[in-house]
Design an enzyme around this catalytic site. Sequence first.
Site, PDB file in Angstrom:
ATOM      1  N   HIS A 188      -4.222   1.878   7.125  1.00  0.00           N
ATOM      2  CA  HIS A 188      -3.230   1.920   8.211  1.00  0.00           C
ATOM      3  C   HIS A 188      -3.901   1.596   9.535  1.00  0.00           C
ATOM      4  CE1 HIS A 188       0.167   3.246   5.813  1.00  0.00           C
ATOM      5  NE2 HIS A 188      -0.687   3.988   5.140  1.00  0.00           N
ATOM      6  N   HIS A 209      -4.763   0.709  -0.157  1.00  0.00           N
ATOM      7  CA  HIS A 209      -3.736  -0.299  -0.454  1.00  0.00           C
ATOM      8  C   HIS A 209      -3.962  -1.591   0.337  1.00  0.00           C
ATOM      9  CE1 HIS A 209      -1.709   1.584   2.970  1.00  0.00           C
ATOM     10  NE2 HIS A 209      -1.246   2.592   2.257  1.00  0.00           N
ATOM     11  N   HIS A 244       4.791  -4.999  -3.007  1.00  0.00           N
ATOM     12  CA  HIS A 244       3.850  -4.746  -1.915  1.00  0.00           C
ATOM     13  C   HIS A 244       2.875  -5.916  -1.740  1.00  0.00           C
ATOM     14  CE1 HIS A 244       5.192  -0.564  -2.165  1.00  0.00           C
ATOM     15  NE2 HIS A 244       4.560  -0.348  -1.023  1.00  0.00           N
ATOM     16  N   ASP A 266       0.692   4.576  -5.682  1.00  0.00           N
ATOM     17  CA  ASP A 266       1.267   4.988  -4.399  1.00  0.00           C
ATOM     18  C   ASP A 266       2.725   5.399  -4.602  1.00  0.00           C
ATOM     19  OD1 ASP A 266       1.264   5.602  -1.708  1.00  0.00           O
ATOM     20  OD2 ASP A 266       1.723   3.562  -1.053  1.00  0.00           O
ATOM     21  N   GLY A 296       6.089   3.396   0.049  1.00  0.00           N
ATOM     22  CA  GLY A 296       5.546   3.751  -1.253  1.00  0.00           C
ATOM     23  C   GLY A 296       6.249   2.986  -2.358  1.00  0.00           C
TER      24      GLY A 296
END
Length: 370
Positions: A188, A209, A244, A266, A296
Amino acid sequence: MRTSSRLIIRAAQIALPSGISGPHAVVCEEGIITSISPISSDFEDVVLSPGFIDLQVNGIGDIDVSHAEGDDWSTLDIALLEQGVTTWCPTVVSAPLGNYPKIISRITEAQYRRGGLRPTIAGIHLEGPFLGDALGAHDPRHILQAASLWLDAIPNNVRIFTLAPENASATLLIDHLRAHHVVVAIGHTRATDVLTVAAIDAGATLVTHLYNGMSGVHHRDDGVALVALTDDRVAVSLIADLLHVRPRAINLAFRAKPSGVVLITDSVASQSEAAKQRGIVISEGAPRLPNGTLAGSRLKMNIALKNVVESCHVDLSLALQAATATPARLLGLADRGTIEVGRRADLVVMEANFEIQRTWVGGELAPSRH
């Protein structure tokens, strides 16, 4: 359930550290693999794999790990075992600072339950609150700058901590976490390449991720994803739901880091009351905030493997390694993650269509709802 302490599994294909081989027979005694040998007959046309390890599970169905209690944990256990997961990290997203003690206490109580057959909780993954400029679905009200007094109170069952290099005192944060044997992950974030490399220099060993919640890959901009793909000191986790991250980008990650990709789900409690309060709905196949931001997934680990092999054209052996040996190595779990003599008999039998047929934890056959 087993009727004796000895277990023999005969499979056409076995995921060994050297690659997919077979047919072989694996013998386990008292929950430990004691022999692996070639055979020529009496085997099932299935793949035998080490049990899967999921480093990022926020919840499943209507059960969020941050609110789970009592029988909720048994429901999570069964759901994980049915997708072949034998070790996992309950994951807590950024929350009000005062909520953490109660959340951590509940997870710790679940981790040390006695009796019953369940996947091992390796420890807690704290995703936040020390994040940066790519928050994704994290609530910006709960994002904090570094707080050393709070860090001093982190219990020893926190195993992964995702933070952003641009957060104040990130290097000191990483030093503190590494001293307490916590895996530090970068996530993030839109940190510069200088700050990202500094975090890796300080001891970060994972990028959370990959591609999601970070600056990306561009030929004139060293984004976080580009640094992660080209620095052998960090592994990268991937959400392989094909929403994603698109197949070519997943294939690229495996090409760049054949032994450095970690598959995660996730997964989130998309049907929970907390999700409803945030306005999360299932849209275009994934949980999303009202503005369309991904929040998610509903992915299962066996489906992540199926996607990686069938849609991303990654070799089955590499895909399985990303769900077993690599996350085990990151967590320092030397007793699992591979099928070798002396390792725990955490094992999964998987059919050709990636459906999970059976799962063993410590040599004991896991129950199923089906």
